[in-house]
Design an enzyme around this catalytic site. Structure first.
Site, PDB file in Angstrom:
ATOM      1  CG  ASP A 181       0.087  -0.199   2.458  1.00 24.86           C
ATOM      2  OD1 ASP A 181       0.670  -1.167   2.592  1.00 24.86           O
ATOM      3  OD2 ASP A 181      -0.980   0.022   3.844  1.00 24.86           O
ATOM      4  CD  GLU A 182      -1.271   5.234   2.797  1.00 27.72           C
ATOM      5  OE1 GLU A 182      -1.555   5.264   2.737  1.00 27.72           O
ATOM      6  OE2 GLU A 182      -0.238   4.638   3.511  1.00 27.72           O
TER       7      GLU A 182
END
Lengths: 686, 686
Positions: free
Chosen positions: A310-311
């Site tokens: 993620d991210e």
């Protein structure tokens, strides 16, 4: 001493049905009353002495003894015909619990015996949890009323994620939360074990990971094995997450050669993204991961392995000419393509170790094999998209416990609603379930239980029970009972509340502070991100002690609903008592707040509660006297209340919406209530 | 929500001194304010890295972090000059903690540093407990005010006995009580490990002892070693007791050849004496004991070894011709002489293993060597007698926690008072201290903490603090604070109360039952012996949940004292509120009690409380209106109250003496209070 009001007493069901949570798929009342007394004996009947059933049955006896306060014979009955409870199962199940393994069971009870029949050992475990919830006291003794329950979960993946990286969560915290999960029939513990702020697993192959990346706060491999065994005994899979290529700063402290930029690196101390990330263009990274993931694949037996993903902040990738060359050479679609390349390599390594990959939304890429499971933090839309592409997925958006939303809000989120509702049956089948997430930026070992419990029980019911189970009031009634049962399992969401409030009060008496705390809630959402927090910031303020959901505010809101509908006299009187108490508390509390530095900041909040209560009392007066307030007054006060929604010391006053309702109602010209209106009023808890 | 009355708020000291318990020998306020914040660092300075000091210092940091809610650096400061707290000691002390080892310490604090200086590692441990009690919050932060404390114990032997035989007390119960003991500077854990009802230690040489004598409820040798290590780290000696030749039925189940009568034997299930006992005339007994005591002497390192010796019922000895021959042959003084012969043989065996013998009063015999320690359950007279004969002794009479007496009563018992007061200095020096006793006939793992705590803290202060420390009101003020601190150490005296009440209430709301429980106490003394209890009887009734000492009743008694003295208006109003609440509770509670079989029996008790409160209200009315009640009324009601002292469901109504005082006062003709009487009233808690 405190007496319950008549209203509280009247709100109790006259003849309580057993309080089950999650509610079973089907339940039919039977006849007879099975006495649970000191002659209680349990018999096991399965293909072998399956260790999980054996251990769970011994725990059932111990828990039943604790629940009833009765010493019980701890040996199994040799003859099922004479046993009080017979637990039988057909197949022992898999050596490593798998996704989709049969968890169904049938529980029947009559005057002479209770029987749990299950296909698998796992189903037997689920049935035993239900059995314990069925035992209740009446005027004759402890008993189970005659019943037939046929039960199975709606979703195969019912999880809780705990972030042990931002704040390390000690071994004992993990164990007691596994007990809570088992009581709610959850079956996946997703363990977020590495992030920028800490690498929490002992690695024998790469010891600098935990030695330099954890401040000494990590789980030994022996502890990990004990957690996994503990979870297995409770029918819970353990899925580890090692977040990569972003959220990986803590790896780079000991192994800077994995990084995109030259380093050196330090453990991340503040929250939010860091720029440092793993360099997918280096072969050394894959040699490292092959060895490291091989070690971890041996430690964690579950088929699924979470790689985060993620991210990813690609700033360093974009600035790095070698990486840009690599992207060009391999004809990748920029940073996004580079991450997909990385994921594919990692997936190939893990597949070699017999693992299937799980990742957050961002790992979704049509080029990846379809046996990857997508965990959606972004929402049902992203989940539905994955399902359409042929990926399996689970929903976490809507189940973020750290955002401090009420249980009802999570309860209303359905993995198969929203965009998922329009999927075909085959696509829907790819939505495996969901996971609640306990991110720990603002959560310490002391506060974690109160952020997870009891709200997680409502989410667990959403994952287990039929989609039609949606009565919020009934959910809250059962949630209150579950909350107390969880106390007995050793969870500290209730006990730590009192201890934290006493600390905050300092030398002052705690009761007025408790009155304030009971009527406030932490601000919702990502509010605390606006402040300067680090891993070292003490989490010992009122916002940390305060419960995500104020029961008082919820009950006051229900009261106001009734008042607006029927103007019942006793409701008006009850609302007056509550508002007066909130208003009066401020005068008592203000001088006490000055005595403790931890309480000083709560002065404005206390004043705000008093001010809201004052406005509420003025509105109430109009309703009591049937004299509507002028429009100006209503507008002025509505605006003032709107302003008071602003947090103070990061806390909110959750009675504001109900008081706004009172203010609005006070502007409406309504006559005296019709005769008999009071008898029409809804029960407080139906 | 519940607001404290103004009276409660006014009763708080305006500027609280640190709440220390036990009070130190001497304490002088200094100047400066030492901030305790996240820069806190601890430095150690001793002759070596003594493991106890090291471990205790790490625990101090962890406990300080828990107490303040602040993450703290867990590493020691390398340089003492920059540390917040420096712990220094001169000598590491004995490898096995001995009786009389120096426990003194000096603690000084100023604006820049706190210092603990001790002769021994043990003194350093004691000083660290004091340090933690000194840390308090004020409006600026956590701090310690400048202070100099010179402290040492009054008595060298400060113990708690726990009976693990009547009801087995699991490992975790023992550990958390050791934490509580250490917080109160107690230094002897006397572990009653065998009795008629259970033999609780694994014996490798004689495995039938624990296999046949314990229902599987025993401590493994590994657990025993862990308890001893845990205790040592906290400055606590562990003295085991194996009771013989009486109270030994559980030994005889596996080894009937040791018995006076032929057997077979079963584990004792009821309470009170059994007739079976060891036969001191058989040589096989001494061969057995030599081997068994040799094994136990190796397991328990303490110099002292308790052989029980109490309550020998000699019926079987008298009836046994072989034993009577033995007595004649050896010219023994009957059964008493036979026990002395037995004790001497046992003492000789234990001496060979390097042990000194301890025993209850009954082992006292002028023929025995003077290095035996007598534990007196009979009283100060018997203790003084032993001291005159040259024996050392400790007092337990007056410290029996199972008798449910108030803390004040135990607090007033002094080992050197009564008959001991007339001893010479040399004789007095033989009185080593005392031990509180937790016998467990009517105590389960669920209730044991509430029977020990917080009352034991008052006894601990009697053993540690100077004889002049006798202010009961101040003791109670500090006891309340200690009770909460003990919560944080994991003791369950407060948390189990609520859980038990909820169980008893069954499906009914718990608050009215709690109101009853708060105002009642279990019957005192040996009252429960009149009933038919066995080891299997559930201890899940209100008498088991109810606290030995009702704080409400104590506060009401203090209120009545003031009323009788000054007739203050606000005191009268407060008493009225309490009495009215007690009276009103009954009507609410009665229908609820019928809902749970565990609560049904409390109907008469609730009615009794209401009736006592009614009488109190009538008496109060007379005082409020300055119209004395007629003599007949006073006599009639006094007699009625006297009758109501009778227990109901084994519980008492402890406000009766205060209400009797009100009734008596209501018969006295007194005018309206002088002007200004209210200002003269004593503070509630001084």
């Amino acid at each position: 001493m405190k007496l319950p009001t008549l209203a509280v007493l009247l709100s109790l069901p006259a003849c309580a049905a057993p309080t089950l949570m999650p509610l079973p798929a089907t339940m039919t009342s039977g006849s007879g009353r099975l006495e649970i007394n000191q002659t209680f004996r349990l018999a096991l009947s399965g293909p072998s002495d399956e260790p999980r059933v054996h251990a769970s049955a011994l725990r059932l006896i111990a828990r039943l003894a604790a629940q009833t306060g009765m010493p019980l014979d701890r040996s199994f009955a040799p003859d099922p015909t004479t046993a009080t409870l017979v637990v039988s199962w057909t197949s022992d199940g898999m050596p490593v619990q798998t996704l989709g393994e049969d968890e169904s069971y049938r529980l029947t009870a009559d005057a002479t015996q209770a029987r749990i029949q299950a296909q698998t050992a796992l189903g037997a475990l689920r049935g035993m949890e239900t059995f314990l919830q069925l035992v209740e006291a009446d005027s004759q003794g402890f008993k189970i009323d005659g019943v037939t329950i046929d039960d199975h979960p709606r979703f195969a993946w019912r999880g809780l994620m705990i972030d042990s990286s931002r704040h390390f969560m000690p071994f004992a915290v993990i164990l007691r939360n596994l007990d809570g999960m088992a009581a709610l029939k959850l079956n996946v513990f997703h363990w977020h074990l590495s992030d920028d702020q800490g690498f929490r697993v002992e690695s024998k192959r790469f010891p600098k990971l935990h030695e330099m990346g954890s401040d000494g706060l990590y789980y030994t491999q022996e502890q990990i094995r004990r957690v996994i065994a503990y979870a297995r005994e409770r029918g819970i899979r353990v899925v580890p997450e090692f977040d990569m290529p972003g959220h990986s700063l803590s790896w780079l402290v000991g192994y800077p050669e994995l990084a995109t930029s030259p380093g050196p690196f330090e453990i991340g101390r503040h929250w939010g993204g860091f720029e440092a990330l793993i360099d997918p263009s280096k072969e050394i990274v894959y040699r490292f991961l092959d060895s490291f993931l091989g070690e971890m694949a041996g430690l964690f037996p579950d088929e699924y392995f979470h790689i985060g993903g993620d991210e990813v902040n690609d700033k360093e990738w974009r600035a790095n000419p070698l990486i840009q060359d690599f992207i060009k050479t391999h004809s990748l679609d920029g940073s996004r393509g580079l991450q997909a390349y990385f994921n594919k390599r990692v997936q190939t390594i893990l597949a070699r170790y017999g693992k299937r990959v799980e990742g957050w939304d961002e790992v979704l890429n049509p080029d990846l094999p379809r046996n990857i499971v997508i965990q959606s933090w972004r929402g049902q839309k992203s989940l539905a998209e994955a399902a359409r592409l042929g990926f399996q997925g689970i929903l976490s958006n809507g189940y973020y416990l750290d955002l401090m939303h009420p249980a009802s809000r999570h309860y209303e989120v359905d993995p198969l609603a929203g965009d998922a509702a329009s999927l075909s049956d085959a696509e829907k089948a790819r939505i495996l379930g969901g996971e609640a997430c306990m991110w720990t930026e603002y959560v310490s070992p002391e506060t974690v239980d109160s952020r997870i419990w009891p709200r997680l029980a409502a989410i667990a019911e959403r994952f287990w029970s039929p989609a039609e189970v949606t009565n919020v009031a009934d959910m809250y009634r059962r949630l209150d009972v579950m909350s107390r049962r969880l106390d007995s399992l050793g969870l500290r969401h209730n006990s730590d509340y009192g201890e934290m409030l006493r600390r905050i009060a300092g030398p002052a008496p705690v009761e007025p502070l408790r009155a304030l705390a009971d009527a406030t809630e932490p601000g919702k959402g990502y509010l605390r991100d606006e402040h300067r927090y680090t891993q070292q910031t003490p989490l010992n303020r009122l916002v940390d002690a305060s419960r995500p959901e104020s029961a008082e505010a919820r009950e006051f809101a229900a009261l106001v609903e009734r008042i607006v509908a029927t103007r019942g006299e006793s409701d008006l009187a009850e609302a007056r008592r509550s508002l007066e108490a909130w208003k009066a508390n401020d005068a008592v509390l203000q001088p006490l707040l000055t005595q403790s530095f931890l309480a000083v900041e709560d002065a404005a909040l206390s004043a705000q509660l008093a001010s809201v209560a004052s406005t509420g009392l003025e509105a109430l007066r109009a309703l009591e006297t049937h004299r509507a307030r002028p429009k100006d007054w209503v507008e002025e006060n509505s605006a003032a209340l709107e302003k008071m929604r602003k947090t103070r010391a990061e806390l909110t006053v959750p009675i504001i919406p109900a008081v706004e309702q009172l203010v609005a109602a006070s502007g409406e010209r309504v006559g005296a209530p019709e005769h008999g209106a009071r008898t029409k009023k809804k029960k407080k808890k139906s």
